[in-house]
Write a protein that holds these residues in place. Sequence first.
Motif, PDB file in Angstrom:
ATOM      1  N   THR A   8       0.707   0.037  -0.598  1.00  0.00           N
ATOM      2  CA  THR A   8       1.430   0.515   0.573  1.00  0.00           C
ATOM      3  C   THR A   8       0.996  -0.177   1.857  1.00  0.00           C
ATOM      4  O   THR A   8      -0.193  -0.337   2.103  1.00  0.00           O
ATOM      5  CB  THR A   8       1.241   2.037   0.733  1.00  0.00           C
ATOM      6  N   GLN A  84      -3.264  11.165   6.125  1.00  0.00           N
ATOM      7  CA  GLN A  84      -2.741  11.107   4.759  1.00  0.00           C
ATOM      8  C   GLN A  84      -2.008   9.799   4.488  1.00  0.00           C
ATOM      9  O   GLN A  84      -2.064   9.261   3.379  1.00  0.00           O
ATOM     10  CB  GLN A  84      -1.825  12.301   4.495  1.00  0.00           C
ATOM     11  N   TYR A  85      -1.338   9.252   5.493  1.00  0.00           N
ATOM     12  CA  TYR A  85      -0.605   7.996   5.318  1.00  0.00           C
ATOM     13  C   TYR A  85      -1.561   6.807   5.264  1.00  0.00           C
ATOM     14  O   TYR A  85      -1.340   5.853   4.520  1.00  0.00           O
ATOM     15  CB  TYR A  85       0.414   7.821   6.445  1.00  0.00           C
ATOM     16  N   LYS A  87      -4.630   7.042   4.117  1.00  0.00           N
ATOM     17  CA  LYS A  87      -5.253   7.136   2.797  1.00  0.00           C
ATOM     18  C   LYS A  87      -4.324   6.597   1.721  1.00  0.00           C
ATOM     19  O   LYS A  87      -4.777   5.975   0.760  1.00  0.00           O
ATOM     20  CB  LYS A  87      -5.650   8.579   2.502  1.00  0.00           C
ATOM     21  N   GLN A  88      -3.033   6.826   1.889  1.00  0.00           N
ATOM     22  CA  GLN A  88      -2.068   6.267   0.950  1.00  0.00           C
ATOM     23  C   GLN A  88      -2.111   4.742   1.003  1.00  0.00           C
ATOM     24  O   GLN A  88      -2.083   4.074  -0.028  1.00  0.00           O
ATOM     25  CB  GLN A  88      -0.654   6.767   1.261  1.00  0.00           C
ATOM     26  N   ILE A  94      -4.836   8.082  -5.196  1.00  0.00           N
ATOM     27  CA  ILE A  94      -3.559   7.850  -5.874  1.00  0.00           C
ATOM     28  C   ILE A  94      -3.823   6.995  -7.106  1.00  0.00           C
ATOM     29  O   ILE A  94      -4.218   5.836  -6.996  1.00  0.00           O
ATOM     30  CB  ILE A  94      -2.549   7.144  -4.942  1.00  0.00           C
ATOM     31  N   ALA A  97      -3.042   3.021  -7.740  1.00  0.00           N
ATOM     32  CA  ALA A  97      -2.661   2.400  -6.468  1.00  0.00           C
ATOM     33  C   ALA A  97      -3.652   1.307  -6.087  1.00  0.00           C
ATOM     34  O   ALA A  97      -4.844   1.414  -6.337  1.00  0.00           O
ATOM     35  CB  ALA A  97      -2.611   3.448  -5.361  1.00  0.00           C
TER      36      ALA A  97
END
Length: 198
Positions: A8, A84-85, A87-88, A94, A97
Amino acid sequence: MSGKPSKTCFVTIGATASFDRLIRAALSVDFGKALESHGYTDLRVQYGKDGDGLFDACLRHARDAGTSTLNITGFDLDMDGLGQYMKQAKGQGIKGANEGVVISHAGSGTILDALRISVPLIVVPNAELLDNHQVDLAQALAEQEYVVYGRLNNLAQALDDAEALRKRHKAWPPVNSGVHRQARGLKGVMDDEMGFLD
């Protein structure tokens, strides 16, 4: 895309000032190709208050070009914060990932949040702001190899630099340890505030 591990890129402009040029650059066809060439699967854009029209128009243009296989999503603001974004983007928590990247305006709060979780960060100053403190902050942090100084006209190069920075940060000794900490300056203050020790 379900068989491919996710990776991401998270783009944020913050909550206080619009940064339309960063949204356009992040959703450009050229940058989408650069993301794909580095194995990215997802592009998430925090476009700020009243940025939904611009996001939708840029997304339509990117999809009309028909070259992108990226999963592109966006949102205006999240009152729970951006952690949270980030960490994504790091791939944290995840399964399957890969580590990605965060691209941000040069807001100090956003920079500190990204540095806390150790996700590669591309900082793109918003030159349209009156007091251009963002340029000074981005340059100082880039010189100390905490971030990559990104430019709107060449985000693809900044992405290459962020991938290289990730490798340097995983090397031993870390770039911000021992002999690398000769001068106190901004870097020393940042190390102290962030808890980095010799």
